[in-house]
Design a protein around this motif. Structure first.
Motif, mmCIF file in Angstrom:
data_model
loop_
_atom_site.group_PDB
_atom_site.id
_atom_site.type_symbol
_atom_site.label_atom_id
_atom_site.label_comp_id
_atom_site.label_asym_id
_atom_site.label_seq_id
_atom_site.Cartn_x
_atom_site.Cartn_y
_atom_site.Cartn_z
ATOM 1 N N VAL A 135 0.850 -1.194 0.000
ATOM 2 C CA VAL A 135 0.000 0.000 0.000
ATOM 3 C C VAL A 135 0.886 1.244 0.000
ATOM 4 N N ASP A 136 0.348 2.345 -0.529
ATOM 5 C CA ASP A 136 1.073 3.602 -0.479
ATOM 6 C C ASP A 136 1.168 4.084 0.963
ATOM 7 N N GLN A 137 2.140 4.950 1.229
ATOM 8 C CA GLN A 137 2.271 5.454 2.597
ATOM 9 C C GLN A 137 1.095 6.355 2.970
ATOM 10 N N LEU A 138 0.834 6.418 4.250
ATOM 11 C CA LEU A 138 -0.228 7.264 4.784
ATOM 12 C C LEU A 138 0.426 8.368 5.617
ATOM 13 N N VAL A 139 0.095 9.616 5.309
ATOM 14 C CA VAL A 139 0.574 10.758 6.097
ATOM 15 C C VAL A 139 -0.575 11.203 6.998
ATOM 16 N N LEU A 140 -0.349 11.097 8.295
ATOM 17 C CA LEU A 140 -1.417 11.332 9.262
ATOM 18 C C LEU A 140 -1.042 12.477 10.202
ATOM 19 N N PRO A 141 -1.736 13.607 10.119
ATOM 20 C CA PRO A 141 -1.450 14.714 11.042
ATOM 21 C C PRO A 141 -1.733 14.286 12.490
ATOM 22 N N THR A 142 -0.875 14.720 13.421
ATOM 23 C CA THR A 142 -1.101 14.368 14.825
ATOM 24 C C THR A 142 -2.157 15.251 15.472
ATOM 25 N N LYS A 143 -2.468 16.384 14.833
ATOM 26 C CA LYS A 143 -3.533 17.261 15.329
ATOM 27 C C LYS A 143 -4.753 17.072 14.447
ATOM 28 N N LEU A 144 -5.846 16.586 15.033
ATOM 29 C CA LEU A 144 -7.054 16.295 14.268
ATOM 30 C C LEU A 144 -8.083 17.404 14.433
ATOM 31 N N PRO A 145 -8.922 17.624 13.420
ATOM 32 C CA PRO A 145 -10.015 18.603 13.572
ATOM 33 C C PRO A 145 -10.964 18.182 14.693
ATOM 34 N N SER A 146 -11.391 19.140 15.490
ATOM 35 C CA SER A 146 -12.312 18.831 16.593
ATOM 36 C C SER A 146 -13.674 18.396 16.075
ATOM 37 N N SER A 147 -13.913 18.641 14.780
ATOM 38 C CA SER A 147 -15.190 18.219 14.189
ATOM 39 C C SER A 147 -15.206 16.723 13.869
ATOM 40 N N ASN A 148 -14.021 16.061 13.892
ATOM 41 C CA ASN A 148 -13.989 14.615 13.624
ATOM 42 C C ASN A 148 -14.787 13.867 14.690
ATOM 43 N N ARG A 149 -15.413 12.817 14.262
ATOM 44 C CA ARG A 149 -16.301 12.047 15.136
ATOM 45 C C ARG A 149 -15.557 11.458 16.335
ATOM 46 N N LEU A 150 -16.238 11.430 17.475
ATOM 47 C CA LEU A 150 -15.734 10.727 18.654
ATOM 48 C C LEU A 150 -16.339 9.333 18.695
ATOM 49 N N HIS A 151 -15.479 8.328 18.885
ATOM 50 C CA HIS A 151 -15.951 6.950 18.967
ATOM 51 C C HIS A 151 -15.952 6.481 20.418
ATOM 52 N N ASP A 152 -16.910 5.645 20.751
ATOM 53 C CA ASP A 152 -16.870 4.890 21.996
ATOM 54 C C ASP A 152 -16.147 3.584 21.694
ATOM 55 N N CYS A 153 -14.945 3.457 22.246
ATOM 56 C CA CYS A 153 -14.117 2.285 21.958
ATOM 57 C C CYS A 153 -14.170 1.310 23.133
ATOM 58 N N ARG A 154 -13.847 0.069 22.847
ATOM 59 C CA ARG A 154 -13.903 -0.987 23.863
ATOM 60 C C ARG A 154 -12.573 -1.718 23.889
ATOM 61 N N LEU A 155 -11.871 -1.627 25.030
ATOM 62 C CA LEU A 155 -10.586 -2.305 25.207
ATOM 63 C C LEU A 155 -10.668 -3.217 26.411
ATOM 64 N N PHE A 156 -10.531 -4.506 26.184
ATOM 65 C CA PHE A 156 -10.528 -5.480 27.280
ATOM 66 C C PHE A 156 -11.703 -5.261 28.230
ATOM 67 N N GLY A 157 -12.865 -4.995 27.658
ATOM 68 C CA GLY A 157 -14.068 -4.857 28.469
ATOM 69 C C GLY A 157 -14.293 -3.491 29.076
ATOM 70 N N LEU A 158 -13.400 -2.532 28.826
ATOM 71 C CA LEU A 158 -13.551 -1.189 29.382
ATOM 72 C C LEU A 158 -13.783 -0.177 28.259
ATOM 73 N N ASP A 159 -14.575 0.843 28.537
ATOM 74 C CA ASP A 159 -14.878 1.878 27.549
ATOM 75 C C ASP A 159 -13.864 3.008 27.598
ATOM 76 N N ILE A 160 -13.570 3.566 26.439
ATOM 77 C CA ILE A 160 -12.664 4.705 26.325
ATOM 78 C C ILE A 160 -12.981 5.425 25.011
#
Length: 340
Positions: A135-160
């Motif tokens: 795959v081609d390389q991905l350039v990812l800014p470390t500062k994201l727009p505050s308008s980007n969606r917030l996800h409810d993530c699940r790690l080892f049974g805990l929400d974050i």
């Protein structure tokens, strides 16, 4: 008794006598004041005890420092780093502050998608640059727009929470892994991390982590890996075990005995030993999940004491998790001191 003597006894919580209002010989007042002074001094001394300078015993030297920006992807080797309460940092490069998730928010690691270990990361101009085979390389800014969606993530049974890194990043991981749709999320410092005691009730310290398994710092010694490899035909690499700090100059498994450490101006305290899983059997060079080695060999001689079976169950122990008690900076070549 004089007012000074009364207030001193009151501060100590000592009861006043019924006869305190009656006249007393002067020597009694002096004696009471002396007693109060001694008692106050003892309290102050006891309070100061924990802050007395402890003896430092050098147990090794920092050989390598690793930051793993995206959970389960390759680490970035650095020569120095800031050690924050939530792990190592170099500029905007933070340890396990990015996470691949399924569309329902569940985490994805190399346990489920072993080819994640083939994703390499470099850091330039406040961007992560991700590269992977095919795959081609991905350039990812470390500062994201505050308008980007917030996800409810699940790690080892805990929400974050996690901030979505955008459609381009999602498509990049989806195209590379070729199994199902994925998203990439980023942890932000104003988000609430997972609480240590909810991750593992046996942990005494109260701290938060972003997307690491258990704690902000994992330490392993060169000697422990060497010992393991004397027992195996196909040698394991340090990359199989993904430590943040590699220590040299100590005996094999000596890190099991370290409680409080000073490295650079960073103070750390042991949280628990690191129980190992099938993640260690992913070949870091091919991304192939073996499911056997080095896990089987570790199980032959690195199981926990029977008294700790409730915590570690049947997982072998290899490396030690630490909490950060005092933040600061550290670098390769720093002495590692045990505080006793």
């Amino acid at each position: 008794m004089g007012a000074a003597g009364s207030s001193a006894l009151a501060r100590l919580g000592l009861p006043m006598s019924r006869l305190s209002a009656q006249p007393r010989p002067g020597w009694l007042g002096v004696a009471a004041l002396g007693l109060a002074a001694v008692a106050l001094g003892a309290v102050a001394w006891r309070r100061a005890l924990p802050r007395r300078r402890r003896r430092l015993q050098q147990v090794g030297t920092v050989a390598r420092l690793w930051i793993y920006p995206v959970k389960s992807c390759k680490g970035v080797s650095v020569t120095e780093a800031e050690c924050t309460a939530m792990g190592l940092r170099s500029g905007h490069l933070r340890d396990r502050f990015w996470l691949v998730i399924k569309e329902d928010g569940h985490m994805v690691t190399a346990r489920q998608e072993p080819r994640l270990v083939l994703v390499s990361i470099t850091y330039e101009n406040n961007c992560l640059i991700l590269e992977a085979p095919g795959v081609d390389q991905l350039v990812l800014p470390t500062k994201l727009p505050s308008s980007n969606r917030l996800h409810d993530c699940r790690l080892f049974g805990l929400d974050i929470k996690g901030r979505d890194c955008g459609d381009e990043a999602a498509q990049w991981f989806t195209s590379f892994l070729k199994t199902e749709p994925f998203r990439l999320v980023q942890f932000e410092t104003n988000m609430k991390g997972r609480i240590s005691r909810k991750i593992e009730p046996a942990i005494v310290q109260n701290y938060q982590v972003a997307y690491p398994d258990c704690s902000p710092i994992l330490i392993l010694s060169d000697a422990s890996l060497t010992d393991l490899n004397t027992r195996m035909e196909n040698k394991a690499k340090m990359e199989n075990f993904r430590p943040n700090i590699v220590v040299t100059g100590c005996d094999a498994f000596e890190e099991d005995t370290w409680d409080e450490l000073l490295i650079g101006d960073v103070e750390m305290k042991k949280a628990m030993s690191c129980p190992r899983c099938i993640m260690t059997t992913v070949d870091p060079d091919t991304g192939v999940l073996d499911r056997k080695e080095p896990l089987e060999t570790l199980k032959s001689y690195r199981l926990c004491d029977p008294s700790e079976k409730k915590i570690y169950k049947s997982s072998p122990l290899f490396g030690v998790y630490y909490s950060v008690e005092k933040t600061g900076s550290l670098k390769v070549g720093d002495p590692v001191y045990r505080m006793v």
